[in-house]
Design an enzyme around this catalytic site. Sequence first.
Site, PDB file in Angstrom:
ATOM      1  N   ASP A  55     -38.992  -7.746 -71.049  1.00 47.00           N
ATOM      2  CA  ASP A  55     -40.438  -7.692 -70.878  1.00 47.00           C
ATOM      3  C   ASP A  55     -41.102  -8.345 -72.084  1.00 47.00           C
ATOM      4  OD1 ASP A  55     -40.490  -6.352 -68.432  1.00 47.00           O
ATOM      5  OD2 ASP A  55     -40.228  -4.405 -69.414  1.00 47.00           O
ATOM      6  N   TYR A 107     -30.033  -0.929 -74.094  1.00 45.11           N
ATOM      7  CA  TYR A 107     -31.456  -0.820 -74.452  1.00 45.11           C
ATOM      8  C   TYR A 107     -31.670   0.338 -75.416  1.00 45.11           C
ATOM      9  CZ  TYR A 107     -32.411  -3.622 -70.257  1.00 45.11           C
ATOM     10  OH  TYR A 107     -32.458  -4.613 -69.314  1.00 45.11           O
ATOM     11  N   TYR A 117     -34.849  -1.438 -64.232  1.00 48.53           N
ATOM     12  CA  TYR A 117     -36.149  -1.410 -64.900  1.00 48.53           C
ATOM     13  C   TYR A 117     -36.201  -0.152 -65.769  1.00 48.53           C
ATOM     14  CZ  TYR A 117     -37.711  -5.080 -61.694  1.00 48.53           C
ATOM     15  OH  TYR A 117     -37.852  -6.253 -61.001  1.00 48.53           O
TER      16      TYR A 117
END
Length: 446
Positions: A269, A336, A408
């Site tokens: 993002d 992440y 996501y």
Amino acid sequence: MDNGIFEKAFRMLEKHPLCDHCLGRQFALLGHGIENSERGRVVKLALTLKAHALFLSKDKGGVKLLRVLATNGFSEIAKEILKKMRRKVPSKKFPKKCFLCENKFEILENIVKKAVEQLKDYEFNNFLVGIELPFSVEEREDEFKAEFEVDYGENMRNEFGRILGKKIAKESCKSVDHKKPDIVVLVNPFTETLRLQVNPLYVAGRYKKLVRDLPQSKWFCSNCRGKGCEQCNWTGKMYPESVEEIIAKPFLDETGGEKASFHASGREDIDARMLGKGRPFVIEVAKPKKRFLDLKKLEKSVNTYAHGKVEVSDLKFANKNVVRKLKKAETAQKEYLVLVEFEKKITAKDLRLLEKKLSNVMIKQRTPLRVLHRRADLTREKYIYEVKVKKLSPKKAEIYIRCQGGLYVKELVTGDEGRTVPSVSEILENRAEPLKLDVLNVIMSD
Ligand SMILES: [Zn+2]
Ligand SMILES: [Zn+2]
């Protein structure tokens, strides 16, 4: 003349003027290691000797054959024999042009010169010659082959390509490559024109994005769609720069290429950083003038130009297949780190529950509301291998996630109004919001 190829060659010559190349080409698969022009010359010579013998034995066929060779066969020897025997030598109007190639095999030197001249503007390891023939020429050859039932022939396109390849290789000191040539020299021998098709240069590497609010690719202004308007300050862009543009600029400067396309294995993002070893990418430079690059030096140029926003490493030469692999690897594992804020206070028990419920689990995720305007509304299943949670303050925690690419992560935290199941918010029944997101690693086997 009743013995196979000689009889056939004679019938061909009787009907059409043929140069050595074009006659020899009809028997190209016979014999190895010689060029068609040599084949044609030898067949004509054999026929000439045969004709001379017939003539000496008072066979009328001899003169007829010598005349055919002297005219349609362009044979100087046949002409000489006729002259010596005081027979009518065909007029000076002969020889005419070769029926098939219009004598274009004789003017190749000019094309070779032009090609070598144009190639001087480029760095390349190897090349290939591509031949463009007028439709009428190919049709004529096809009809000719059918008429004479040519079984051992080669087509004109091949012969032009091979001969020009050899000559250009010799003049430029480069080699012909049929599989992955750096440059294709497209030649039309009939119009004597040529153009170069310079194949792209591919360089693979990994990039880190060290700042937030930087898109991966050029993002066009939504108001003017790239034309430039007041809202975007006449740049046509939503953001002044992007990872793509930052990396591409030094590549274009260094290679003199026309355009650079950026391919990456997935994207982060805008507000997420890309850390760790970086994300694999390939940059494809169209029509590079230079391709013998010092990649270490180029890496430094990019990193200097990127000014701490982006950092590239592991640069190496690649090819189209690597781009394909990159796209396939979008679902490769990713790591992440997300900073999360909760509505209510969290306990140590909560964190252990999260780790347990979100490790080795399949997540069902409907297309997030925030991207729904540009993506189809689907439910995807993505696997999480591991989740680790660290409490930072009563309402804040840092969550490490190792999962299948394409998950996501922000929605995994919020639950996206029930569209992502399970989620951090749902498991703890405590509204959670992602504050900061970093991609730590894109795990790709290369
Ligand atoms: Zn010819
Ligand atoms: Zn605009």
